[in-house]
Design an enzyme around this catalytic site. Structure first.
Site, mmCIF file in Angstrom:
data_model
loop_
_atom_site.group_PDB
_atom_site.id
_atom_site.type_symbol
_atom_site.label_atom_id
_atom_site.label_comp_id
_atom_site.label_asym_id
_atom_site.label_seq_id
_atom_site.Cartn_x
_atom_site.Cartn_y
_atom_site.Cartn_z
ATOM 1 N N HIS A 64 35.337 37.343 47.541
ATOM 2 C CA HIS A 64 33.752 37.382 48.193
ATOM 3 C C HIS A 64 32.838 37.172 47.609
ATOM 4 C CE1 HIS A 64 34.341 39.811 51.971
ATOM 5 N NE2 HIS A 64 35.022 40.757 51.917
ATOM 6 N N GLN A 118 29.188 42.345 50.309
ATOM 7 C CA GLN A 118 29.104 43.261 51.839
ATOM 8 C C GLN A 118 28.120 44.249 52.024
ATOM 9 O OE1 GLN A 118 33.928 43.189 50.428
ATOM 10 N NE2 GLN A 118 33.220 43.036 52.730
ATOM 11 N N GLY A 145 38.136 48.779 48.786
ATOM 12 C CA GLY A 145 37.270 48.013 47.990
ATOM 13 C C GLY A 145 36.295 47.368 48.653
ATOM 14 N N HIS A 188 40.939 39.987 46.615
ATOM 15 C CA HIS A 188 40.284 40.116 48.132
ATOM 16 C C HIS A 188 38.557 39.651 47.777
ATOM 17 C CE1 HIS A 188 39.506 40.380 52.500
ATOM 18 N NE2 HIS A 188 38.487 41.383 51.655
ATOM 19 N N GLU A 189 38.660 40.521 46.907
ATOM 20 C CA GLU A 189 36.839 41.267 46.415
ATOM 21 C C GLU A 189 36.403 39.614 45.823
ATOM 22 O OE1 GLU A 189 35.925 43.300 47.722
ATOM 23 O OE2 GLU A 189 37.219 44.032 48.511
ATOM 24 N N CYS A 206 39.079 43.460 56.188
ATOM 25 C CA CYS A 206 37.956 43.497 55.120
ATOM 26 C C CYS A 206 36.932 43.978 56.070
ATOM 27 C CB CYS A 206 37.370 41.934 55.097
ATOM 28 S SG CYS A 206 36.026 41.612 54.992
ATOM 29 N N LEU A 207 36.476 44.882 55.068
ATOM 30 C CA LEU A 207 34.730 45.589 56.327
ATOM 31 C C LEU A 207 34.370 45.348 56.868
ATOM 32 C CD1 LEU A 207 35.005 48.222 53.319
ATOM 33 C CD2 LEU A 207 36.935 48.692 55.298
HETATM 34 ZN ZN ZN Z 1 36.596 41.573 52.557
#
Ligand code: ZN
Length: 205
Positions: free
Chosen positions: A140, A51, A46, A136-137, A94-95
């Site tokens: 963000h 991000q 995701g 999670h997304e 998380c990226l």
């Molecule tokens: Zn994340």
């Protein structure tokens, strides 16, 4: 638009409360395409617009993480989580927080409504892993990271890694590889102004 990049903690975009998308056009579609590519390259499932330093309410997911499985790709534009049921704790990463993992409590079932890339509104019920990714997304877009949701003892354990990520980010700013925060915030505010606030839903073009 220049090539997008995944930004890491503590880029101010990650703490930005994103703004609704007003228009779905060629520029937005190409941005979404790039977001999928970046997500697959980073082996994620995701990715939220902030991000990649874009302050808009939009994220993409592919729960399989497999770029071949295009059927599993979903784009959520101006999403709202309208129902949450149950609770379960499971490991997340998380990226934007590379190499950091921790258990996060999430609802096991959710209902989301959002717009797709054609500007059509849809409602979706998600469970377990898929529901976790979306929560999670969605966080963000509100400027919330999963590390905000771990228990205090877990956070104490993760804090040195988070601090290290922050000092690496500050170092890159000192070296001039990343602009200073004030400049990054100015860019985010300019991008916010670039989208009109939608009345009912996003217009398509
Ligand atoms: Zn994340």
């Amino acid at each position: 638009m220049s090539a997008l990049q995944i930004v890491h903690h503590c880029h101010p975009a990650l703490r930005w409360k994103s703004r609704d998308v007003g228009q779905i056009d060629a520029g937005l579609r190409s941005m979404v395409e790039q977001m999928f590519e970046l997500m697959y390259a980073a082996k994620g499932v995701g990715l939220a617009a902030n991000q990649v330093a874009l302050p808009w309410r939009l994220f993409v997911i592919n729960p399989s993480g497999d770029p071949q499985l295009k059927d599993e790709q979903i784009v959520f534009i101006n999403p709202r989580i309208t129902r949450r049921n149950g609770s379960e704790e499971s490991e997340e990463g998380c990226l934007s927080l590379p190499e950091i993992y921790g258990p996060v409590p999430r609802a096991t079932r959710i209902v989301v409504d959002a717009f797709d890339l054609e500007g059509e509104q849809f409602e979706m019920e998600l469970e377990d892993w898929n529901a976790r990714i979306v929560q999670h997304e969605y966080d963000h877009l509100e400027g919330v990271l999963f590390t905000d949701r771990v228990s205090p003892p877990v956070l104490r354990e993760l804090q040195p890694l988070i601090d290290e990520l922050e000092s690496r980010f500050r170092q890159r700013q000192t070296l001039g590889e990343i602009p200073p925060d004030a400049e990054l915030r100015t860019a985010l505010r300019a991008l916010e102004k670039a989208v009109e606030t939608p009345q009912a839903g996003p217009r398509t073009a």
